[in-house]
Design an enzyme around this catalytic site. Structure first.
Site, mmCIF file in Angstrom:
data_model
loop_
_atom_site.group_PDB
_atom_site.id
_atom_site.type_symbol
_atom_site.label_atom_id
_atom_site.label_comp_id
_atom_site.label_asym_id
_atom_site.label_seq_id
_atom_site.Cartn_x
_atom_site.Cartn_y
_atom_site.Cartn_z
ATOM 1 N N ASN A 154 0.854 -1.189 0.000
ATOM 2 C CA ASN A 154 0.000 0.000 0.000
ATOM 3 C C ASN A 154 0.885 1.233 0.000
ATOM 4 O OD1 ASN A 154 -2.441 1.562 0.328
ATOM 5 N ND2 ASN A 154 -1.923 1.801 2.496
ATOM 6 N N SER A 161 4.847 6.895 2.185
ATOM 7 C CA SER A 161 5.445 5.609 2.572
ATOM 8 C C SER A 161 4.787 4.481 1.792
ATOM 9 C CB SER A 161 5.220 5.334 4.066
ATOM 10 O OG SER A 161 5.646 6.418 4.871
ATOM 11 N N ASP A 186 -2.324 0.520 8.288
ATOM 12 C CA ASP A 186 -1.152 1.385 8.035
ATOM 13 C C ASP A 186 0.033 1.064 8.948
ATOM 14 O OD1 ASP A 186 -2.613 2.720 6.065
ATOM 15 O OD2 ASP A 186 -3.333 4.241 7.466
ATOM 16 N N HIS A 209 0.837 5.217 1.475
ATOM 17 C CA HIS A 209 0.139 6.073 2.428
ATOM 18 C C HIS A 209 0.806 7.447 2.411
ATOM 19 C CE1 HIS A 209 -2.320 6.992 5.914
ATOM 20 N NE2 HIS A 209 -1.259 7.541 6.454
HETATM 21 C C1 GRF Z 1 -3.056 8.817 -2.532
HETATM 22 O O1 GRF Z 1 -2.772 10.007 -1.852
HETATM 23 C C2 GRF Z 1 -2.638 7.628 -1.708
HETATM 24 O O2 GRF Z 1 -1.533 7.875 -0.916
HETATM 25 C C3 GRF Z 1 -3.837 7.406 -0.834
HETATM 26 O O3 GRF Z 1 -4.942 7.699 -1.651
HETATM 27 C C4 GRF Z 1 -4.560 8.595 -2.688
HETATM 28 C C5 GRF Z 1 -4.906 7.934 -3.985
HETATM 29 O O4 GRF Z 1 -4.800 8.783 -5.081
HETATM 30 N N1 GRF Z 1 -3.793 6.069 -0.288
HETATM 31 P P1 GRF Z 1 -4.921 8.203 -6.558
HETATM 32 O O5 GRF Z 1 -6.279 7.528 -6.685
HETATM 33 O O6 GRF Z 1 -3.797 7.259 -6.783
HETATM 34 O O7 GRF Z 1 -4.842 9.402 -7.456
#
Ligand code: GRF
Length: 196
Positions: free
Chosen positions: A103, A132, A141, A105
């Site tokens: 993932n 991260s 997370d 974050h």
């Molecule tokens: C990103 O900021 C990611 O870190 C978080 O959700 C957002 C997703 O954006 N988990 P996208 O759909 O990839 O544009």
């Protein structure tokens, strides 16, 4: 060449960066969204990638996760990448993909887990934030970090301006981290991201 499935719920800008960087060590063979009409689905289709929409409404968490799992297995996915996927996955699903599930974050984990990250970072007057990439473990997370990148927080930053700068860094970081995993340069062992 690892077969990668990406799980999304929204616009899919990270998905696009992963599509653009594919080639040497991985290719994206499936994009799954729990939200019909998510922007990322169009991005996948433009690149000729198979999509699956699996709505979560009216299903138990376990039933939804089982459907997602079945789609991933049927497509022959070897790695699963969460990119703006806004559902918590059940312990069973996470264990089934242990070491194969990552993932991104938008904070310097373990700081600022959860939602409303940029608001909280600004509220706390942090000098630094970032992004991260981590292995997913059942606790939200909390999995071992594979890669991080930082950005400076300016006094004039709003949650939106900070989110934009962090997102630009995410787009560079996520493909690099996925390549490490896809080429077996990092693995999950005894709760650690072990590099070789
Ligand atoms: C990103 O900021 C990611 O870190 C978080 O959700 C957002 C997703 O954006 N988990 P996208 O759909 O990839 O544009």
């Amino acid at each position: 060449m690892k077969r990668v499935a990406v799980l999304i719920s929204g616009r899919g800008s990270n998905l696009q960066s992963l599509i653009d960087a594919a080639g040497d060590s991985y290719r994206i063979i499936l994009v799954v969204s729990n939200v019909e009409g998510a922007g990322g689905l169009q991005k996948a289709q433009r690149s000729g990638i198979a999509i699956a929409v699996i709505p979560h409404a009216g299903k138990t968490r376990e039933a939804f996760d089982a459907e997602v799992d079945a789609a991933l297995r049927a497509a022959g996915a070897e790695l699963v990448v969460l990119a703006g996927f806004m559902r918590i996955l059940s312990d069973g699903f996470v264990r089934g993909w242990e070491g194969k599930l990552i993932n991104i974050h938008p904070s310097l984990l373990p700081a600022y887990k959860g939602t409303k990250v940029h608001e909280r970072v600004i509220e706390a007057k942090e000098a630094l934030s970032g992004a991260s990439v981590h292995f997913v473990v059942p606790e939200l997370d909390a999995g071992p970090v594979i890669a991080q990148a930082s950005v400076k927080v300016a006094p004039s930053d709003t949650p939106q301006s900070l989110a934009e700068r962090v997102l630009a860094v995410e787009h560079r970081l996520y493909p690099e981290a996925l390549k490490l995993l896809a080429s077996d340069k990092v693995r999950l062992e005894n709760g650690l991201a072990l590099f070789r």
